[in-house]
Design a protein around this motif. Structure first.
Motif: not given
Ligand code: 2AM
Ligand code: CA
Length: 260
Positions: A199-209
């Motif tokens: 997410v920090a690197d812009g490869q993903l837009d969001a993460f949750w767990e």
């Protein structure tokens, strides 16, 4: 001792320790046939690499910085809970054990209520993410920023299912289905520390767990935040909540909170 703390900054020391720990872990990763494995419970395993890597990191950091306590996934909580290292020696142990590349080593330093340093290294990818509070974040020495995705319809999101291994009734499956229907694509890499860095690197837009522990997320959450991410619980309250963590590029935070 591999380092002289009089001649290096704490950030340099952490980077050197995590890279050396990574080389050690990668030796085990490349010699899977000889890897000793035991079960914490039927769904949760620990390898000799987890233990050996944690011992290495603990020995290095506590001899360099005896003033800080040490909390590692395999060795448990420290007496000094005011200033301590928080370490996951191998985050994504199942990926590691199955010869997949998405696993990482995570080292953070917590001082009072602040995470002040975070490092996440993925040895099989040779990617090192690093951050110091108020100093931005880097990947392999270059500054990184979150994505600029504004719409869920264009979003690449990621989650994990630690809750399934813990047999929680509230097991993220309904939430995942709801979010999957609204987003462009979904990933499940199996290393929360690395997911946060992506997410920090812009490869993903969001993460949750759900149901993670501080050692899974401390370093990655700082790296994400310093790269411009929102770090909150599922209701959007800013802060560090390993039990229900939502990290986004900021732009899609409100929409993600609605779907949680
Ligand atoms: P681990 O590989 O160090 O166990 C993937 O869903 C994330 O959840 C990983 O960070 C993984 O860390 C963690 N995880 C998996 N099962 C878990 C469990 N039963 N309890 C807590 N965390 C878990
Ligand atoms: Ca972990």
């Amino acid at each position: 001792m591999i380092l002289d703390n009089k001649t290096r900054s704490l950030g340099d020391a952490v980077r050197l320790v995590i890279l050396q720990a990574g080389a050690l872990a990668k030796d085990y990763f490349q010699n899977q046939a000889n890897l000793a494995v035991s079960l914490k419970n039927p769904k949760d395993l620990v390898t000799e690499a987890d233990i050996r890597v944690e011992n290495f990191i603990r020995d290095q950091l506590t001899s360099l910085y005896p003033q800080y306590g040490f909390w590692g996934e395999e060795s448990g909580k420290p007496d000094n809970l005011d200033q301590f290292w928080v370490v996951d020696p191998i985050d994504g142990t199942h990926s590691f054990y199955r010869g997949q590349y998405f696993w990482s080593i995570s080292i953070a330093l917590q001082i009072g209520s602040d995470i002040t340093v975070g490092a996440v290294y993925a040895p099989a990818l040779d990617d090192l993410y690093f951050s110091e509070k108020d100093g931005g974040s880097t990947k392999n020495g270059k500054p990184i920023r979150v994505s600029q995705t504004n719409n869920l319809a264009e979003a690449m999101v990621c989650t994990g299912f630690a809750c399934l291994r813990s047999n929680l009734k509230n097991n993220n499956l309904e939430r995942f289905s709801r979010i999957a229907l609204k987003t462009r694509d979904q990933r499940r890499y199996g290393s929360a520390a690395l997911d946060l860095c992506m997410v920090a690197d812009g490869q993903l837009d969001a993460f949750w767990e759900q149901n993670l522990n501080l050692y899974d997320v401390a370093a990655g959450a700082l790296i994400a935040k310093e790269a411009g991410a929102s770090v909150s619980d599922f209701s959007g309250r800013e802060g560090m909540f390993p039990e229900n963590i939502l990290v986004t590029n900021g732009r899609i935070k409100d929409r993600m909170v609605e779907l949680m």
